[in-house]
Design a protein around this motif. Structure first.
Motif, PDB file in Angstrom:
ATOM      1  N   ASP A   4      45.242  54.126  29.198  1.00  0.00           N
ATOM      2  CA  ASP A   4      44.666  53.420  28.057  1.00  0.00           C
ATOM      3  C   ASP A   4      43.568  54.228  27.373  1.00  0.00           C
ATOM      4  OD1 ASP A   4      42.344  53.163  29.502  1.00  0.00           O
ATOM      5  OD2 ASP A   4      42.353  50.987  29.555  1.00  0.00           O
ATOM      6  N   GLY A   5      43.413  55.496  27.711  1.00  0.00           N
ATOM      7  CA  GLY A   5      42.429  56.332  27.053  1.00  0.00           C
ATOM      8  C   GLY A   5      41.094  56.375  27.771  1.00  0.00           C
ATOM      9  N   ARG A   6      40.757  55.338  28.513  1.00  0.00           N
ATOM     10  CA  ARG A   6      39.502  55.327  29.244  1.00  0.00           C
ATOM     11  C   ARG A   6      39.737  55.037  30.723  1.00  0.00           C
ATOM     12  NH1 ARG A   6      37.961  53.552  24.155  1.00  0.00           N
ATOM     13  NH2 ARG A   6      36.025  54.428  23.391  1.00  0.00           N
ATOM     14  N   THR A   7      40.671  54.198  30.999  1.00  0.00           N
ATOM     15  CA  THR A   7      40.974  53.797  32.365  1.00  0.00           C
ATOM     16  C   THR A   7      42.470  53.929  32.576  1.00  0.00           C
ATOM     17  OG1 THR A   7      39.173  52.181  32.319  1.00  0.00           O
ATOM     18  CG2 THR A   7      40.830  51.901  34.024  1.00  0.00           C
ATOM     19  N   LYS A   8      42.854  54.608  33.631  1.00  0.00           N
ATOM     20  CA  LYS A   8      44.280  54.706  33.944  1.00  0.00           C
ATOM     21  C   LYS A   8      44.641  53.507  34.824  1.00  0.00           C
ATOM     22  CE  LYS A   8      47.841  57.414  35.983  1.00  0.00           C
ATOM     23  NZ  LYS A   8      48.563  58.589  35.872  1.00  0.00           N
ATOM     24  N   LEU A   9      45.415  52.598  34.245  1.00  0.00           N
ATOM     25  CA  LEU A   9      45.829  51.418  34.991  1.00  0.00           C
ATOM     26  C   LEU A   9      46.839  51.856  36.036  1.00  0.00           C
ATOM     27  CD1 LEU A   9      46.149  48.949  32.004  1.00  0.00           C
ATOM     28  CD2 LEU A   9      44.208  49.289  33.529  1.00  0.00           C
ATOM     29  N   SER A  10      46.641  51.401  37.272  1.00  0.00           N
ATOM     30  CA  SER A  10      47.429  51.925  38.376  1.00  0.00           C
ATOM     31  C   SER A  10      47.692  50.845  39.423  1.00  0.00           C
ATOM     32  CB  SER A  10      46.651  53.082  39.019  1.00  0.00           C
ATOM     33  OG  SER A  10      47.196  53.432  40.248  1.00  0.00           O
ATOM     34  N   GLU A  11      48.843  50.948  40.061  1.00  0.00           N
ATOM     35  CA  GLU A  11      49.213  50.026  41.124  1.00  0.00           C
ATOM     36  C   GLU A  11      48.379  50.250  42.379  1.00  0.00           C
ATOM     37  OE1 GLU A  11      51.354  51.969  39.476  1.00  0.00           O
ATOM     38  OE2 GLU A  11      52.750  50.642  38.464  1.00  0.00           O
ATOM     39  N   THR A  12      47.716  51.410  42.497  1.00  0.00           N
ATOM     40  CA  THR A  12      46.967  51.710  43.712  1.00  0.00           C
ATOM     41  C   THR A  12      45.518  51.228  43.652  1.00  0.00           C
ATOM     42  OG1 THR A  12      46.380  53.910  42.891  1.00  0.00           O
ATOM     43  CG2 THR A  12      48.399  53.728  44.208  1.00  0.00           C
ATOM     44  N   ALA A  13      45.056  50.798  42.498  1.00  0.00           N
ATOM     45  CA  ALA A  13      43.672  50.325  42.351  1.00  0.00           C
ATOM     46  C   ALA A  13      43.586  48.830  42.620  1.00  0.00           C
ATOM     47  CB  ALA A  13      43.169  50.631  40.948  1.00  0.00           C
ATOM     48  N   ASP A  14      42.375  48.371  42.854  1.00  0.00           N
ATOM     49  CA  ASP A  14      42.101  46.944  42.963  1.00  0.00           C
ATOM     50  C   ASP A  14      41.573  46.463  41.623  1.00  0.00           C
ATOM     51  OD1 ASP A  14      42.653  46.572  45.779  1.00  0.00           O
ATOM     52  OD2 ASP A  14      40.807  47.675  46.183  1.00  0.00           O
ATOM     53  N   TYR A  15      41.866  45.229  41.277  1.00  0.00           N
ATOM     54  CA  TYR A  15      41.402  44.633  40.022  1.00  0.00           C
ATOM     55  C   TYR A  15      40.622  43.370  40.354  1.00  0.00           C
ATOM     56  CZ  TYR A  15      44.226  48.117  37.879  1.00  0.00           C
ATOM     57  OH  TYR A  15      44.723  49.349  37.512  1.00  0.00           O
ATOM     58  N   LEU A  16      39.381  43.317  39.897  1.00  0.00           N
ATOM     59  CA  LEU A  16      38.506  42.194  40.182  1.00  0.00           C
ATOM     60  C   LEU A  16      38.128  41.487  38.888  1.00  0.00           C
ATOM     61  CD1 LEU A  16      36.106  43.963  42.710  1.00  0.00           C
ATOM     62  CD2 LEU A  16      38.216  42.719  43.202  1.00  0.00           C
ATOM     63  N   TYR A  17      38.114  40.173  38.913  1.00  0.00           N
ATOM     64  CA  TYR A  17      37.756  39.387  37.734  1.00  0.00           C
ATOM     65  C   TYR A  17      36.707  38.358  38.124  1.00  0.00           C
ATOM     66  CZ  TYR A  17      40.784  35.940  39.875  1.00  0.00           C
ATOM     67  OH  TYR A  17      41.334  35.056  40.759  1.00  0.00           O
ATOM     68  N   SER A  18      35.978  37.897  37.136  1.00  0.00           N
ATOM     69  CA  SER A  18      34.996  36.847  37.346  1.00  0.00           C
ATOM     70  C   SER A  18      34.968  35.978  36.100  1.00  0.00           C
ATOM     71  CB  SER A  18      33.613  37.453  37.599  1.00  0.00           C
ATOM     72  OG  SER A  18      32.680  36.440  37.873  1.00  0.00           O
ATOM     73  N   GLY A  19      35.064  34.670  36.285  1.00  0.00           N
ATOM     74  CA  GLY A  19      35.108  33.772  35.142  1.00  0.00           C
ATOM     75  C   GLY A  19      34.609  32.382  35.484  1.00  0.00           C
ATOM     76  N   TYR A  20      34.745  31.498  34.512  1.00  0.00           N
ATOM     77  CA  TYR A  20      34.197  30.142  34.613  1.00  0.00           C
ATOM     78  C   TYR A  20      35.297  29.102  34.375  1.00  0.00           C
ATOM     79  CZ  TYR A  20      29.867  32.722  34.267  1.00  0.00           C
ATOM     80  OH  TYR A  20      28.847  33.600  34.492  1.00  0.00           O
ATOM     81  N   PRO A  21      36.013  28.721  35.418  1.00  0.00           N
ATOM     82  CA  PRO A  21      37.103  27.758  35.228  1.00  0.00           C
ATOM     83  C   PRO A  21      36.589  26.394  34.787  1.00  0.00           C
ATOM     84  CG  PRO A  21      36.678  28.097  37.558  1.00  0.00           C
ATOM     85  CD  PRO A  21      35.818  29.076  36.822  1.00  0.00           C
ATOM     86  N   THR A  22      37.339  25.769  33.890  1.00  0.00           N
ATOM     87  CA  THR A  22      36.908  24.472  33.357  1.00  0.00           C
ATOM     88  C   THR A  22      36.871  23.393  34.433  1.00  0.00           C
ATOM     89  OG1 THR A  22      39.171  23.987  32.667  1.00  0.00           O
ATOM     90  CG2 THR A  22      37.718  24.957  31.019  1.00  0.00           C
ATOM     91  N   VAL A  23      37.688  23.518  35.451  1.00  0.00           N
ATOM     92  CA  VAL A  23      37.755  22.489  36.491  1.00  0.00           C
ATOM     93  C   VAL A  23      36.419  22.346  37.225  1.00  0.00           C
ATOM     94  CG1 VAL A  23      38.635  23.980  38.344  1.00  0.00           C
ATOM     95  CG2 VAL A  23      39.221  21.555  38.329  1.00  0.00           C
ATOM     96  N   HIS A  24      35.600  23.394  37.250  1.00  0.00           N
ATOM     97  CA  HIS A  24      34.310  23.335  37.939  1.00  0.00           C
ATOM     98  C   HIS A  24      33.145  22.963  37.021  1.00  0.00           C
ATOM     99  CE1 HIS A  24      35.923  24.704  41.670  1.00  0.00           C
ATOM    100  NE2 HIS A  24      36.261  25.901  41.216  1.00  0.00           N
TER     101      HIS A  24
END
Length: 134
Positions: A4-24
């Motif tokens: 993607d020009g800055r980050t090479k998306l790869s199956e060997t990396a871990d992907y972490l997300y953080s968000g605010y689900p409406t249910v909470h």
């Protein structure tokens, strides 16, 4: 993986997300109080979506006890690559788009697309647009 020009998306990396689900979310308008707890989780890279340019699919590792993914759209997704020893590097991979709990799949908009849009806004190329230019 996809470049993607800055980050090479790869199956060997871990992907972490953080968000605010409406249910909470707990909002008491009369008392003027709110509680917006966040959740964080991990996902694995599946690959490009194939139908939308610069959108990729992620497989969530664990979503319990969330009954749905409402409210997680727009959450940042970081790519974490393990380095030597106990170290790792983290970069912004993109932004989480809609996903489904049933399939444990989410969609990631590449960080490059976000940066391009911000650069276009700064350059004055985007003015009063209701949707992102394609």
């Amino acid at each position: 993986g996809a470049e993607d020009g800055r980050t090479k998306l790869s199956e060997t990396a871990d992907y972490l997300y953080s968000g605010y689900p409406t249910v909470h979310r707990q909002i008491d308008f009369e008392a003027r109080q709110y509680h917006l707890p966040s959740v964080s989780g991990a996902a694995d890279y599946i690959g490009p979506d194939g139908t939308i340019d610069r959108v990729h699919r992620l497989h969530f590792r664990y979503l319990d006890p969330l009954p749905n993914l409402d409210g997680l759209s727009g959450s940042p997704v970081f790519q974490v690559i393990r380095a030597e020893g106990n170290y790792s590097t983290a970069t912004l991979a993109g932004m989480l788009l809609r996903g489904t709990r049933e399939s444990m799949t989410g969609y990631l908009l590449e960080g490059r697309r976000i940066f391009e849009l911000l650069e276009n806004i700064e350059a004055g190329l985007v003015d009063h647009v209701l949707h992102a230019p394609r």
